[in-house]
Every structure is written in structure tokens, then in C-alpha cells.
Design a protein around this motif. Structure first.
Motif, PDB file in Angstrom:
ATOM      1  N   UNK A   1       0.832  -1.202   0.000  1.00  0.00           N
ATOM      2  CA  UNK A   1       0.000   0.000   0.000  1.00  0.00           C
ATOM      3  C   UNK A   1       0.868   1.254   0.000  1.00  0.00           C
ATOM      4  N   UNK A   2       0.295   2.352  -0.457  1.00  0.00           N
ATOM      5  CA  UNK A   2       1.055   3.601  -0.530  1.00  0.00           C
ATOM      6  C   UNK A   2       0.311   4.724   0.191  1.00  0.00           C
ATOM      7  N   UNK A   3      -0.536   5.473  -0.524  1.00  0.00           N
ATOM      8  CA  UNK A   3      -1.196   6.629   0.068  1.00  0.00           C
ATOM      9  C   UNK A   3      -2.387   6.268   0.938  1.00  0.00           C
ATOM     10  N   UNK A   4      -2.829   7.255   1.734  1.00  0.00           N
ATOM     11  CA  UNK A   4      -3.967   7.068   2.618  1.00  0.00           C
ATOM     12  C   UNK A   4      -4.618   8.416   2.872  1.00  0.00           C
ATOM     13  N   UNK A   5      -5.950   8.453   2.820  1.00  0.00           N
ATOM     14  CA  UNK A   5      -6.673   9.660   3.202  1.00  0.00           C
ATOM     15  C   UNK A   5      -8.019   9.263   3.764  1.00  0.00           C
ATOM     16  N   UNK A   6      -8.701  10.242   4.374  1.00  0.00           N
ATOM     17  CA  UNK A   6     -10.025  10.034   4.954  1.00  0.00           C
ATOM     18  C   UNK A   6     -11.011  10.918   4.202  1.00  0.00           C
ATOM     19  N   UNK A   7     -12.146  10.365   3.808  1.00  0.00           N
ATOM     20  CA  UNK A   7     -13.219  11.146   3.190  1.00  0.00           C
ATOM     21  C   UNK A   7     -14.495  10.335   3.228  1.00  0.00           C
ATOM     22  N   UNK A   8     -15.612  11.017   3.431  1.00  0.00           N
ATOM     23  CA  UNK A   8     -16.942  10.401   3.364  1.00  0.00           C
ATOM     24  C   UNK A   8     -17.068   9.208   4.302  1.00  0.00           C
TER      25      UNK A   8
ATOM     26  N   UNK B   1      -2.789  10.067  -1.788  1.00  0.00           N
ATOM     27  CA  UNK B   1      -4.182  10.218  -2.193  1.00  0.00           C
ATOM     28  C   UNK B   1      -4.831  11.287  -1.324  1.00  0.00           C
ATOM     29  N   UNK B   2      -5.696  12.122  -1.923  1.00  0.00           N
ATOM     30  CA  UNK B   2      -6.463  13.081  -1.126  1.00  0.00           C
ATOM     31  C   UNK B   2      -7.755  13.446  -1.837  1.00  0.00           C
ATOM     32  N   UNK B   3      -8.759  13.786  -1.048  1.00  0.00           N
ATOM     33  CA  UNK B   3     -10.014  14.359  -1.548  1.00  0.00           C
ATOM     34  C   UNK B   3     -10.092  15.800  -1.068  1.00  0.00           C
ATOM     35  N   UNK B   4     -10.571  16.695  -1.924  1.00  0.00           N
ATOM     36  CA  UNK B   4     -10.813  18.081  -1.514  1.00  0.00           C
ATOM     37  C   UNK B   4     -11.945  18.642  -2.373  1.00  0.00           C
ATOM     38  N   UNK B   5     -12.942  19.184  -1.716  1.00  0.00           N
ATOM     39  CA  UNK B   5     -14.094  19.771  -2.399  1.00  0.00           C
ATOM     40  C   UNK B   5     -14.693  18.831  -3.442  1.00  0.00           C
ATOM     41  N   UNK B   6     -14.809  17.566  -3.060  1.00  0.00           N
ATOM     42  CA  UNK B   6     -15.395  16.574  -3.948  1.00  0.00           C
ATOM     43  C   UNK B   6     -14.505  16.109  -5.081  1.00  0.00           C
ATOM     44  N   UNK B   7     -13.262  16.567  -5.095  1.00  0.00           N
ATOM     45  CA  UNK B   7     -12.315  16.180  -6.135  1.00  0.00           C
ATOM     46  C   UNK B   7     -11.339  15.139  -5.584  1.00  0.00           C
ATOM     47  N   UNK B   8     -11.056  14.119  -6.385  1.00  0.00           N
ATOM     48  CA  UNK B   8     -10.100  13.085  -6.013  1.00  0.00           C
ATOM     49  C   UNK B   8      -8.781  13.340  -6.734  1.00  0.00           C
TER      50      UNK B   8
ATOM     51  N   UNK C   1      -8.052  23.728   1.557  1.00  0.00           N
ATOM     52  CA  UNK C   1      -8.181  25.028   0.893  1.00  0.00           C
ATOM     53  C   UNK C   1      -7.391  25.005  -0.399  1.00  0.00           C
ATOM     54  N   UNK C   2      -6.328  25.803  -0.491  1.00  0.00           N
ATOM     55  CA  UNK C   2      -5.643  25.949  -1.778  1.00  0.00           C
ATOM     56  C   UNK C   2      -4.258  25.353  -1.821  1.00  0.00           C
ATOM     57  N   UNK C   3      -3.908  24.484  -0.860  1.00  0.00           N
ATOM     58  CA  UNK C   3      -2.579  23.884  -0.853  1.00  0.00           C
ATOM     59  C   UNK C   3      -2.655  22.369  -0.760  1.00  0.00           C
TER      60      UNK C   3
END
Length: 221
Positions: free
Chosen positions: A107-114, A150-157, A199-201
């Protein structure tokens, strides 16, 4: 109709690196990164290092195995540690629960969403949505490049890629995997971990450089 990845022409632009952090004392590599709303956390292999993104100064460290992605759910940290994912109390560093990592060490990346964890699969070129309590795979999203952070922001993957000397941050369609937008990293810089500040970063782990880089997120496609 779902977009066809082969027919989609992504918007491509150079990544705008606005700041670099580190290397940090005793840390030879950066794996996963996450953001808790105040500090950035960087996984260094044997520690999680929290630093202030304004000053760049380390705030605290947690001793733990941390050889891949890192996530924050608003209360707890999640850390890939070899073939497992640990749920960690950020105040004490205590491991509260453990689930199997779907790649069993690949495994590599990890993020939390939904309400879910999203796990990057490096050589399998995909992102898995998993249940954070059981590790059960809910769905898979295919990519056409190696997946790092991996990341989610404002509904974007978004996810990072790093193959050979080429590395970028790309936004993909979460249904089809089609690449919608790509930020090409400067020569000689790679993306290991990836997390948005909401936000923007983007905060990007820099692998063996031992650095974390802040990259500006485009506000429009």
C-alpha cells in the motif's frame, strides 16, 4: 455517460511549489502526510512528526511504524504500518485499533473522506475505498499510473504519481479513473505522500529528500 480515459484530454500545467519544509532531525525519508486543521503530520518511517506549516517548526513527534500513507479523520490519525493500518490517538500516540491493509504491505497513500479510508495501491495503479473499522474493500478506482499519495478536496479526487524521474499530482474522475487535470512536479522532485489542507494547498511528501513541499492547488480546471 462515463468519460473514457483514452478520450479525455487533461489540463496540464507545472506544479507551483510555494514552500519546502525539512529535512527534519532524524528523518531520512518522508512517506505519508496529513493535515489536522492546524499542523501537518509527516510519516518518517519510525516517527510521525507534526510541524507548524506557518513557521515550519516541529511541534511534536509520535514513535510509531510509519512506512506509507497517513490520514486524519478529525479526531484520530490512521497510519499504514507494513501490512496493517493503525488507528492512533494523536494526543498520546497509543494505537487504539488495527485493521489489515488491503495490499498486505504493497500500500502507498492514505486519506479520509466520506466516512471511509482511501488507500493508494502503488504498482496496482488503483485507489481502494475501505471500511475504517474492518478493512473491507468497498470499491476500487483504477488509475493509469503508479499511485502514491491520495487526497479528496471539495469533492475532487487527487493522487500523486512517481515513476522513474517523472512525478505529478493528478485529479481523476472517481467513477472512470479518467485524468482530468495534472500538475507536473519540477525535475528531481517526487511525490510520496499527499494531502490537501482543505483550501488551496497540497502537502506533498518528498521521499528520500526528507522534505515536505507545499504545492498550490488550482482553483479552476
Amino acid at each position: 455517460m462515463k468519460p473514457n480515459p483514452s478520450q479525455t484530454t487533461p489540463a496540464v500545467r507545472p506544479a507551483e511549489v510555494v514552500r519546502e519544509y525539512g529535512p527534519f532531525p532524524g528523518a531520512e525519508r518522508i512517506h505519508g502526510v496529513t493535515h489536522d486543521g492546524r499542523n501537518v503530520w509527516a510519516a518518517t518511517g519510525t516517527q510521525l512528526v507534526a510541524f507548524d506549516p506557518d513557521s515550519g517548526r516541529p511541534q511534536r513527534t509520535l514513535e510509531c511504524t510509519s512506512d506509507a500513507g497517513t490520514a486524519f479523520d478529525g479526531t484520530h490519525l490512521y497510519q499504514i504500518a507494513e501490512s496493517r493500518i493503525d488507528k492512533i490517538d494523536p494526543a498520546t500516540g497509543r494505537v487504539l485499533a488495527t485493521i489489515p491493509a488491503p495490499g498486505r504491505g504493497a500500500d502507498s497513500g492514505l486519506t479520509w473522506a466520506e466516512g471511509s479510508l482511501w488507500v493508494g495501491q502503488y504498482r496496482d495503479r488503483r485507489i481502494l475505498q475501505i471500511d475504517p473499522d474492518t478493512g473491507t474493500i468497498i470499491r476500487a478506482i483504477e488509475s493509469n499510473r503508479f499511485v502514491t499519495g491520495v487526497t479528496w478536496v471539495e469533492g475532487q479526487l487527487w493522487h500523486g504519481t512517481w515513476e522513474g524521474d517523472d512525478s505529478d499530482i493528478r485529479r481523476i474522475d472517481p467513477q472512470s479513473g479518467a485524468v482530468l487535470e495534472r500538475l507536473d512536479m519540477p525535475a528531481g522532485t517526487g511525490v510520496s505522500g499527499l494531502e490537501s489542507d482543505g483550501a488551496d494547498l497540497f502537502y506533498c511528501g518528498g521521499g528520500s529528500s526528507g522534505k515536505v513541499r507545499a504545492v498550490r492547488r488550482p482553483t479552476s480546471a
